[in-house]
Scaffold this active site. Structure first.
Site, PDB file in Angstrom:
ATOM      1  N   ARG A  76      -1.011 -46.212  31.346  1.00 20.01           N
ATOM      2  CA  ARG A  76      -1.196 -45.143  32.252  1.00 20.01           C
ATOM      3  C   ARG A  76      -2.279 -45.308  33.249  1.00 20.01           C
ATOM      4  NH1 ARG A  76      -2.060 -40.315  29.122  1.00 20.01           N
ATOM      5  NH2 ARG A  76       0.191 -40.469  28.685  1.00 20.01           N
ATOM      6  N   ARG A 145      -9.313 -36.599  31.562  1.00 19.25           N
ATOM      7  CA  ARG A 145      -8.243 -37.327  32.008  1.00 19.25           C
ATOM      8  C   ARG A 145      -7.962 -37.400  33.652  1.00 19.25           C
ATOM      9  NH1 ARG A 145      -4.251 -37.860  27.647  1.00 19.25           N
ATOM     10  NH2 ARG A 145      -5.549 -37.948  25.734  1.00 19.25           N
ATOM     11  N   LYS A 209      -9.077 -34.750  24.064  1.00 18.96           N
ATOM     12  CA  LYS A 209      -8.900 -34.816  25.433  1.00 18.96           C
ATOM     13  C   LYS A 209      -9.359 -33.663  26.168  1.00 18.96           C
ATOM     14  CE  LYS A 209      -3.988 -33.961  24.993  1.00 18.96           C
ATOM     15  NZ  LYS A 209      -2.556 -33.999  24.779  1.00 18.96           N
ATOM     16  N   CYS A 430       9.568 -34.756  29.263  1.00 17.10           N
ATOM     17  CA  CYS A 430       8.712 -35.879  28.985  1.00 17.10           C
ATOM     18  C   CYS A 430       9.478 -37.102  28.429  1.00 17.10           C
ATOM     19  CB  CYS A 430       7.885 -35.314  27.706  1.00 17.10           C
ATOM     20  SG  CYS A 430       8.702 -35.319  26.349  1.00 17.10           S
ATOM     21  N   CYS A 436       8.264 -42.950  22.546  1.00 13.80           N
ATOM     22  CA  CYS A 436       6.971 -42.022  21.956  1.00 13.80           C
ATOM     23  C   CYS A 436       7.166 -41.808  20.270  1.00 13.80           C
ATOM     24  CB  CYS A 436       6.997 -40.417  22.681  1.00 13.80           C
ATOM     25  SG  CYS A 436       5.964 -39.454  22.031  1.00 13.80           S
ATOM     26  N   CYS A 475       8.726 -32.882  21.508  1.00 10.21           N
ATOM     27  CA  CYS A 475       7.786 -32.511  20.341  1.00 10.21           C
ATOM     28  C   CYS A 475       6.946 -31.417  20.989  1.00 10.21           C
ATOM     29  CB  CYS A 475       6.794 -33.708  19.895  1.00 10.21           C
ATOM     30  SG  CYS A 475       5.513 -34.103  20.683  1.00 10.21           S
ATOM     31  N   CYS A 479       3.627 -32.329  26.334  1.00 10.29           N
ATOM     32  CA  CYS A 479       3.202 -33.075  27.489  1.00 10.29           C
ATOM     33  C   CYS A 479       4.105 -32.565  29.035  1.00 10.29           C
ATOM     34  CB  CYS A 479       3.469 -34.774  27.462  1.00 10.29           C
ATOM     35  SG  CYS A 479       2.331 -35.463  26.081  1.00 10.29           S
TER      36      CYS A 479
END
Length: 565
Positions: A76, A145, A209, A430, A436, A475, A479
């Site tokens: 990323r 982030r 995070k 996502c 993932c 999930c 995200c």
């Protein structure tokens, strides 16, 4: 000052003994026996901007052949405020072809993402990213982030100033460890252990995070309330004066654990713009000292805030400042989507907002998006701007280049006559399967075909142009911010999803579970009568999320702790 005397989680122990994020990453990268890295290093590499993954589509076959999973790495690239130069775009494009899977993922946090990078190419890829004056440090991990900001200069006269604060905050909160430069850029080893310090984060960084976003009313296109810290830009007489401070947002939850839930940030006050970097730091420090380090499922700032209470949290924050937050200023949001097409800025340049389905930049059949954008970047004197909705703005286009860019896009099938529905234009998905490891179901690869079928219902009822926010994730970690979708899907198993309804169109209300563990047939059967009802009985300008609550399809989620009620 941590809230619990319970034993530290495994990851806290890994961070503590990592020598400021070094671990054994150097040794793992040199191990040619496996395509993976050591277990502890899979935790630490996140702080450097990468996740270890494997191709789940090939998992069964590789097991049959008694081979290890086909390991690769996601990288990323940090991009504060989502702005990239044309030169940087070309570098990203080249890296995607050279080391990754020839596609670029535009994330919901205005960052670039590569997939499919093999371990023996990982270091070289990160080095070349840094050569383009970008980096990957702190793009993942238990730190702040990528800092988001409204990317569209047409929508605000003080956009540039707000962007500069996003950049300053990002720089201020970037980890100071020398590990990144030593491991990836071959810089000289600096003293580790007790001789090195992280002035903000400390030796074990944050409990979880931390996400920050800036939004400029009336456009909430950064989904500000989904962040640990949201900064609402406040203007007076056409000038940026400061920011309302909103704390405690976050999308993730865990199935079967009612103590986990999505939450929207709470506005706790206002600060002048010259104080915002300091206020941001002190909020991070409160979370560092009070966050849960024994249970990562309850470690985000949202849980710290609900455990302490808003009043005590604000008091602790004020204790760390040499001033107090002022009362919040009035503001109003009216949307959290993107405005598509050409817009002319006050400076005379043009800005083209493109819908990028699933945020995936690639070439397929007659749709050569990646080729078109590369051709434009080679002659573009302006920049490229990633939005929080996985879309792209080709910004600061001169009048002389406008028609040329349209020609390039048309020749590559990007600007077509195909009418996209309001639902598709407001969709986010996502990555999910196949890379993932957390995904239970498809998202990016499936949502477009599901929208095709929902579109048939919309068209039959004459509401295909109505903007409806739809989100899908594989999930519940959130995200793609599914709990802010007027229609939200969260994967439970292959082909099975939880359906959520009723979020606010401007990102200021969560949705709620409507049906659980349903397949495509049941999804369409469920949505059809509700959409037909909306077409016939909605008020003028009434949003779909508001409609389903007014008609008692479900109750509104007032706050995060009510999400499961």
């Amino acid at each position: 000052m941590n809230e619990t005397s319970k034993p530290l989680s495994e990851i806290e122990i890994i961070k503590d003994k990592s020598d400021y994020l070094r671990g054994t990453l150097k040794e793992s990268l040199l191990d040619e026996i496996t395509g993976a890295i050591a277990h502890d290093d899979t935790v630490l590499i996140k702080f450097h901007g990468s996740y270890q993954q494997f191709d789940r589509d090939l998992e069964s076959e590789r097991k049959r052949q008694k081979l290890e999973p086909l390991y690769s790495f996601m990288i990323r690239v940090r991009l504060p405020g989502g702005i990239s130069t044309s030169t940087q775009w070309l570098a990203i494009d080249k890296l995607a072809d050279t080391y990754a899977n020839s596609t670029i993922k535009l994330t919901t946090r205005q960052a670039f993402q590569f997939h499919g990078v093999l371990k023996n190419k990982l270091k070289k890829t990160i080095q070349e990213i840094n050569n383009s004056l970008l980096d990957t440090i702190a793009a993942c991990g238990d730190v702040n982030r990528n800092v988001m900001c409204n990317p569209n200069p047409v929508q605000s006269a003080y956009h540039l100033e707000a962007y500069e604060y996003a950049r300053k905050i990002s720089e201020h909160l970037t980890p100071k460890t020398g590990a990144y430069h030593e491991i990836w850029l071959d810089k000289e080893l600096v003293a580790g252990g007790e001789q090195e310090i992280e002035p903000i984060y400390g030796k074990t960084y944050l409990p979880r995070k931390f996400k920050i976003a800036i939004a400029i009313p009336p456009h909430n296109d950064s989904d500000l309330f989904a962040n640990d810290l949201g900064l609402i830009a406040i203007e007076e007489n056409g000038k940026l004066t400061g920011f309302n401070i909103a704390v405690g947002g976050g999308m993730g939850m865990t199935f079967g654990n009612p103590e986990t839930y999505p939450r929207l940030a709470t506005v706790i006050g206002f600060c002048p713009k010259d104080q915002v970097v300091d206020v941001t730091e002190k909020i991070v420090l409160v979370q560092r000292d009070y966050g849960n380090r024994s249970d990562r499922k309850n470690a985000r700032l949202k849980y710290t805030l609900d455990r302490l209470g808003v009043e005590k949290f604000a008091q602790e924050l004020n204790n760390r400042l040499v001033y107090e937050l002022q009362p919040a200023k009035p503001y109003q949001f009216d949307s959290n989507g993107d405005a598509y097409g050409w817009e002319k800025g006050i400076e005379g340049n043009w800005h083209l907002s493109l819908f990028i389905e699933g945020g995936r930049v690639r070439d397929v059949e007659k749709y050569k998006l990646k080729t078109a954008l590369k051709s434009i970047a080679e002659i573009h004197e302006g920049d490229f701007r990633l939005t929080g909705n996985q879309n792209l703005i080709i910004a600061n286009v001169t009048e002389a280049k406008k028609k040329l860019f349209e020609k390039i896009l048309n020749e590559n099938g990007v600007l077509t006559d195909k009418k996209l529905t309001g639902l598709r234009l407001n969709s986010i998905a996502c990555v999910a399967l196949n890379t993932c490891s957390l995904a239970f179901a498809e998202a990016e690869r499936y949502l477009p075909s599901l929208i095709d079928k929902i579109d048939e219902i919309l068209i039959a009822n004459g509401i295909e142009n109505e903007p409806i926010v739809i989100r899908m994730t594989g999930c519940p970690n959130g995200c793609g911010r599914p709990f802010l979708g007027e229609i939200g899907f969260v994967g439970k198993a292959p082909g099975k999803y939880n359906l959520y309804l009723g979020a606010g169109f401007s990102g200021e209300r969560l949705n709620k579970l409507y049906k659980e563990n349903i397949d495509e047939q049941e999804i369409l059967k469920t949505l059809r009568p509700i959409l037909e009802d909306y077409a016939k009985n909605r008020y003028k300008s009434e949003r779909f999320g508001d409609f389903v609550i007014r008609k008692d399809y479900l109750k509104a989620t007032v706050q995060g702790i009510d999400f499961h009620i």
